[in-house]
Design a protein around this motif. Structure first.
Motif, PDB file in Angstrom:
ATOM      1  N   PHE A   7      28.780  35.087  39.999  1.00  0.00           N
ATOM      2  CA  PHE A   7      29.326  35.966  41.041  1.00  0.00           C
ATOM      3  C   PHE A   7      30.395  35.228  41.853  1.00  0.00           C
ATOM      4  O   PHE A   7      31.468  35.778  42.133  1.00  0.00           O
ATOM      5  CB  PHE A   7      28.176  36.425  41.934  1.00  0.00           C
ATOM      6  CG  PHE A   7      28.539  37.473  42.947  1.00  0.00           C
ATOM      7  CD1 PHE A   7      29.204  38.632  42.585  1.00  0.00           C
ATOM      8  CD2 PHE A   7      28.184  37.311  44.275  1.00  0.00           C
ATOM      9  CE1 PHE A   7      29.520  39.610  43.523  1.00  0.00           C
ATOM     10  CE2 PHE A   7      28.495  38.272  45.224  1.00  0.00           C
ATOM     11  CZ  PHE A   7      29.165  39.419  44.850  1.00  0.00           C
ATOM     12  N   ILE A   8      30.110  33.982  42.214  1.00  0.00           N
ATOM     13  CA  ILE A   8      31.091  33.189  42.978  1.00  0.00           C
ATOM     14  C   ILE A   8      32.371  33.022  42.148  1.00  0.00           C
ATOM     15  O   ILE A   8      33.481  33.189  42.650  1.00  0.00           O
ATOM     16  CB  ILE A   8      30.502  31.826  43.386  1.00  0.00           C
ATOM     17  CG1 ILE A   8      29.407  32.033  44.450  1.00  0.00           C
ATOM     18  CG2 ILE A   8      31.589  30.894  43.916  1.00  0.00           C
ATOM     19  CD1 ILE A   8      28.620  30.781  44.811  1.00  0.00           C
ATOM     20  N   LEU A  11      34.395  36.251  42.227  1.00  0.00           N
ATOM     21  CA  LEU A  11      35.082  36.468  43.504  1.00  0.00           C
ATOM     22  C   LEU A  11      36.262  35.517  43.658  1.00  0.00           C
ATOM     23  O   LEU A  11      37.320  35.893  44.167  1.00  0.00           O
ATOM     24  CB  LEU A  11      34.106  36.281  44.669  1.00  0.00           C
ATOM     25  CG  LEU A  11      32.994  37.323  44.771  1.00  0.00           C
ATOM     26  CD1 LEU A  11      31.957  36.886  45.798  1.00  0.00           C
ATOM     27  CD2 LEU A  11      33.545  38.695  45.132  1.00  0.00           C
ATOM     28  N   GLN A  14      39.002  36.847  41.474  1.00  0.00           N
ATOM     29  CA  GLN A  14      39.575  38.027  42.123  1.00  0.00           C
ATOM     30  C   GLN A  14      40.565  37.597  43.217  1.00  0.00           C
ATOM     31  O   GLN A  14      41.703  38.076  43.271  1.00  0.00           O
ATOM     32  CB  GLN A  14      38.399  38.790  42.743  1.00  0.00           C
ATOM     33  CG  GLN A  14      38.629  40.195  43.101  1.00  0.00           C
ATOM     34  CD  GLN A  14      37.324  40.841  43.564  1.00  0.00           C
ATOM     35  OE1 GLN A  14      36.534  40.248  44.302  1.00  0.00           O
ATOM     36  NE2 GLN A  14      37.089  42.067  43.143  1.00  0.00           N
ATOM     37  N   ARG A  15      40.115  36.682  44.051  1.00  0.00           N
ATOM     38  CA  ARG A  15      40.965  36.212  45.146  1.00  0.00           C
ATOM     39  C   ARG A  15      42.211  35.502  44.628  1.00  0.00           C
ATOM     40  O   ARG A  15      43.326  35.741  45.121  1.00  0.00           O
ATOM     41  CB  ARG A  15      40.171  35.280  46.054  1.00  0.00           C
ATOM     42  CG  ARG A  15      41.028  34.699  47.178  1.00  0.00           C
ATOM     43  CD  ARG A  15      40.189  33.914  48.172  1.00  0.00           C
ATOM     44  NE  ARG A  15      39.508  32.785  47.567  1.00  0.00           N
ATOM     45  CZ  ARG A  15      38.726  31.941  48.247  1.00  0.00           C
ATOM     46  NH1 ARG A  15      38.518  32.128  49.536  1.00  0.00           N
ATOM     47  NH2 ARG A  15      38.147  30.932  47.635  1.00  0.00           N
ATOM     48  N   ASN A  39      32.685  47.552  49.226  1.00  0.00           N
ATOM     49  CA  ASN A  39      32.375  47.012  50.547  1.00  0.00           C
ATOM     50  C   ASN A  39      33.637  46.840  51.400  1.00  0.00           C
ATOM     51  O   ASN A  39      33.563  46.752  52.622  1.00  0.00           O
ATOM     52  CB  ASN A  39      31.659  45.664  50.363  1.00  0.00           C
ATOM     53  CG  ASN A  39      31.328  45.015  51.680  1.00  0.00           C
ATOM     54  OD1 ASN A  39      32.221  44.583  52.404  1.00  0.00           O
ATOM     55  ND2 ASN A  39      30.050  44.946  52.021  1.00  0.00           N
ATOM     56  N   ARG A  41      35.921  44.289  50.955  1.00  0.00           N
ATOM     57  CA  ARG A  41      36.328  42.885  51.132  1.00  0.00           C
ATOM     58  C   ARG A  41      37.696  42.605  50.522  1.00  0.00           C
ATOM     59  O   ARG A  41      38.506  41.896  51.117  1.00  0.00           O
ATOM     60  CB  ARG A  41      35.293  41.943  50.507  1.00  0.00           C
ATOM     61  CG  ARG A  41      33.981  41.932  51.251  1.00  0.00           C
ATOM     62  CD  ARG A  41      33.073  40.826  50.719  1.00  0.00           C
ATOM     63  NE  ARG A  41      31.756  40.974  51.291  1.00  0.00           N
ATOM     64  CZ  ARG A  41      30.709  41.527  50.668  1.00  0.00           C
ATOM     65  NH1 ARG A  41      30.820  41.972  49.426  1.00  0.00           N
ATOM     66  NH2 ARG A  41      29.541  41.634  51.280  1.00  0.00           N
ATOM     67  N   THR A  42      37.973  43.144  49.332  1.00  0.00           N
ATOM     68  CA  THR A  42      39.292  42.865  48.742  1.00  0.00           C
ATOM     69  C   THR A  42      40.374  43.665  49.472  1.00  0.00           C
ATOM     70  O   THR A  42      41.508  43.200  49.595  1.00  0.00           O
ATOM     71  CB  THR A  42      39.348  43.158  47.223  1.00  0.00           C
ATOM     72  OG1 THR A  42      39.009  44.515  46.986  1.00  0.00           O
ATOM     73  CG2 THR A  42      38.398  42.246  46.467  1.00  0.00           C
ATOM     74  N   ASP A  44      40.330  44.195  52.659  1.00  0.00           N
ATOM     75  CA  ASP A  44      40.576  43.358  53.829  1.00  0.00           C
ATOM     76  C   ASP A  44      41.485  42.178  53.468  1.00  0.00           C
ATOM     77  O   ASP A  44      42.395  41.816  54.219  1.00  0.00           O
ATOM     78  CB  ASP A  44      39.236  42.835  54.373  1.00  0.00           C
ATOM     79  CG  ASP A  44      39.371  42.242  55.767  1.00  0.00           C
ATOM     80  OD1 ASP A  44      39.700  43.005  56.694  1.00  0.00           O
ATOM     81  OD2 ASP A  44      39.173  41.028  55.916  1.00  0.00           O
ATOM     82  N   HIS A  45      41.244  41.602  52.293  1.00  0.00           N
ATOM     83  CA  HIS A  45      42.061  40.466  51.847  1.00  0.00           C
ATOM     84  C   HIS A  45      43.499  40.908  51.599  1.00  0.00           C
ATOM     85  O   HIS A  45      44.444  40.217  52.003  1.00  0.00           O
ATOM     86  CB  HIS A  45      41.435  39.872  50.588  1.00  0.00           C
ATOM     87  CG  HIS A  45      41.948  38.510  50.252  1.00  0.00           C
ATOM     88  ND1 HIS A  45      41.629  37.390  50.993  1.00  0.00           N
ATOM     89  CD2 HIS A  45      42.766  38.064  49.280  1.00  0.00           C
ATOM     90  CE1 HIS A  45      42.232  36.331  50.477  1.00  0.00           C
ATOM     91  NE2 HIS A  45      42.933  36.720  49.435  1.00  0.00           N
ATOM     92  N   GLU A  48      45.366  41.340  54.770  1.00  0.00           N
ATOM     93  CA  GLU A  48      45.736  40.074  55.377  1.00  0.00           C
ATOM     94  C   GLU A  48      46.912  39.437  54.648  1.00  0.00           C
ATOM     95  O   GLU A  48      47.807  38.856  55.270  1.00  0.00           O
ATOM     96  CB  GLU A  48      44.522  39.142  55.351  1.00  0.00           C
ATOM     97  CG  GLU A  48      44.400  38.324  56.606  1.00  0.00           C
ATOM     98  CD  GLU A  48      43.235  37.364  56.558  1.00  0.00           C
ATOM     99  OE1 GLU A  48      42.190  37.696  57.116  1.00  0.00           O
ATOM    100  OE2 GLU A  48      43.368  36.281  55.944  1.00  0.00           O
ATOM    101  N   HIS A  65      32.186  48.478  54.701  1.00  0.00           N
ATOM    102  CA  HIS A  65      31.899  47.914  56.012  1.00  0.00           C
ATOM    103  C   HIS A  65      32.869  48.543  57.019  1.00  0.00           C
ATOM    104  O   HIS A  65      34.049  48.715  56.700  1.00  0.00           O
ATOM    105  CB  HIS A  65      32.109  46.398  55.930  1.00  0.00           C
ATOM    106  CG  HIS A  65      31.621  45.664  57.124  1.00  0.00           C
ATOM    107  ND1 HIS A  65      32.337  45.590  58.295  1.00  0.00           N
ATOM    108  CD2 HIS A  65      30.485  44.963  57.336  1.00  0.00           C
ATOM    109  CE1 HIS A  65      31.658  44.861  59.175  1.00  0.00           C
ATOM    110  NE2 HIS A  65      30.530  44.469  58.611  1.00  0.00           N
ATOM    111  N   SER A  68      36.381  47.295  57.451  1.00  0.00           N
ATOM    112  CA  SER A  68      37.324  47.390  56.325  1.00  0.00           C
ATOM    113  C   SER A  68      37.543  48.835  55.906  1.00  0.00           C
ATOM    114  O   SER A  68      37.587  49.144  54.720  1.00  0.00           O
ATOM    115  CB  SER A  68      36.805  46.588  55.136  1.00  0.00           C
ATOM    116  OG  SER A  68      36.564  45.257  55.492  1.00  0.00           O
TER     117      SER A  68
END
Lengths: 164, 164
Positions: A7-8, A11, A14-15, A39, A41-42, A44-45, A48, A65, A68
Motif C-alpha cells: 500500500f505504501i 501511494l 501515485q504521488r 477519500n 487525498r490525491t 488535495d495533492h 497543492e 474527507h 478535500s
C-alpha cells in the motif's frame, strides 16, 4: 511484502506520478480531471501542486474527507460512463492532466472500465496532456511513458496524449 | 504538505514503529495484540514480521480485506471497553507487543479512549512488552520511547512496559 508495504509503495508511486505530471504540464493551459475522488487525498495533492488550475472531479458516490471536498461547480456526481462523455461543455477547455483512480477489487470490471476510458478520454484532452492511471490504458492516442525514477513498472501508469 | 503526503508519512511511521518493536521483542515470549483491525494492513504486516506469534485482534465492526482476516480463535469482536478487560483468559499469557490504532476523527473520544487504554493495558503486558499507538498514552507503567530514525515525534507513539 506485506499489504502495508504494498500500500505504501502504491501511494508513493501515485504521488511520484502526480508530481512528475504536474511539472510536465506546467506550461500548458487547461483544466485537470480527477476521476474518482475517494477519500480526497490525491485531489488535495493536486490542488497543492496546481493551485491555479481548475480541477474537475468525477465521483459516483461522495465519501471524501470534508477537508478535500470540491465546490459544487467542480464536482460532477454520477456514473462516469454517463457523466464523462458529456463533460466537454462543463469543463470548457481540453484537459491537460487526467488522474484516473477508479479501480476496485473487481479485476474484470477494472479492465472493462479502463478500455472504455481509453476510448472516451482522448477527445477530451489537449495536445501533450498527461494521463495518470491506476489501470493500464490502451489507445493509439495515448503514448505510454516510463514511470518516475524509483517507481516499479506496472504499479501506476502514465501516458501522454499524442499530437502527431 | 498535502493530505496524501501526510498519509504516506503516517503509514511509514506506523511501519517503522512496528518493525522496530518486532525486533525489540524478538527474544521475549508472549502473544501480540492488535487493537483495531480496520483494513487489516498492519495486521498483515505483523503476521509477516512475526510468523510464529499468536496475534489476537480486537475489532468492533469487521471491515477488513479478505486477505487479512484473522481466524475465529484470534478475532475478538465487540466494543474494546467490554472485550479487553476480560481478555486475559482468552489470550492465555501476558502480551509482549500491542499495536493500538483505534483513533477516529473525534479527538475528544480518541483522548478518552487512550486514557482508558493506558489504565487497562499494563496488567495485560509482559515485562519489557512494547506498546505502539496512534494516540499518546500516559501511565507510570509505560515508559515513552524515542521514535525510529527518520520518523517525526508525535506522529506515532512507542512505549515500553516498565519492569522496575
Amino acid at each position: 511484502m506485506s499489504r502495508l508495504d504494498s500500500f505504501i509503495r502504491r501511494l508513493e508511486a501515485q504521488r511520484a506520478c502526480l508530481n512528475q505530471a504536474a511539472l510536465a504540464i506546467a506550461d500548458l493551459p487547461g483544466p485537470v480531471l480527477e476521476l474518482g475522488l475517494g477519500n480526497g487525498r490525491t485531489y488535495d495533492h493536486l490542488r497543492e501542486l496546481l493551485p491555479a488550475r481548475e480541477i474537475f472531479v468525477f465521483e459516483r458516490q461522495l465519501a471524501a474527507h470534508p477537508a478535500s471536498m470540491p465546490d459544487a461547480e467542480h464536482l460532477i456526481l454520477g456514473d462516469i460512463r454517463e457523466t464523462l462523455p458529456a463533460a466537454g461543455a462543463r469543463i470548457g477547455a481540453p484537459a491537460v492532466l487526467v488522474h484516473s483512480d477508479v479501480g476496485t477489487g473487481d479485476a474484470e470490471r477494472n479492465a472493462e472500465l479502463a478500455a472504455w476510458l481509453a476510448q472516451v478520454l482522448p477527445p477530451l484532452l489537449a495536445p501533450g496532456a498527461w494521463v495518470i492511471s491506476d489501470q493500464p490504458m490502451r489507445s493509439p492516442a495515448l503514448a505510454p511513458l516510463a514511470p518516475p525514477e524509483g517507481i516499479a513498472e506496472q504499479r501506476y501508469f502514465l501516458y501522454r496524449h499524442r499530437t502527431d
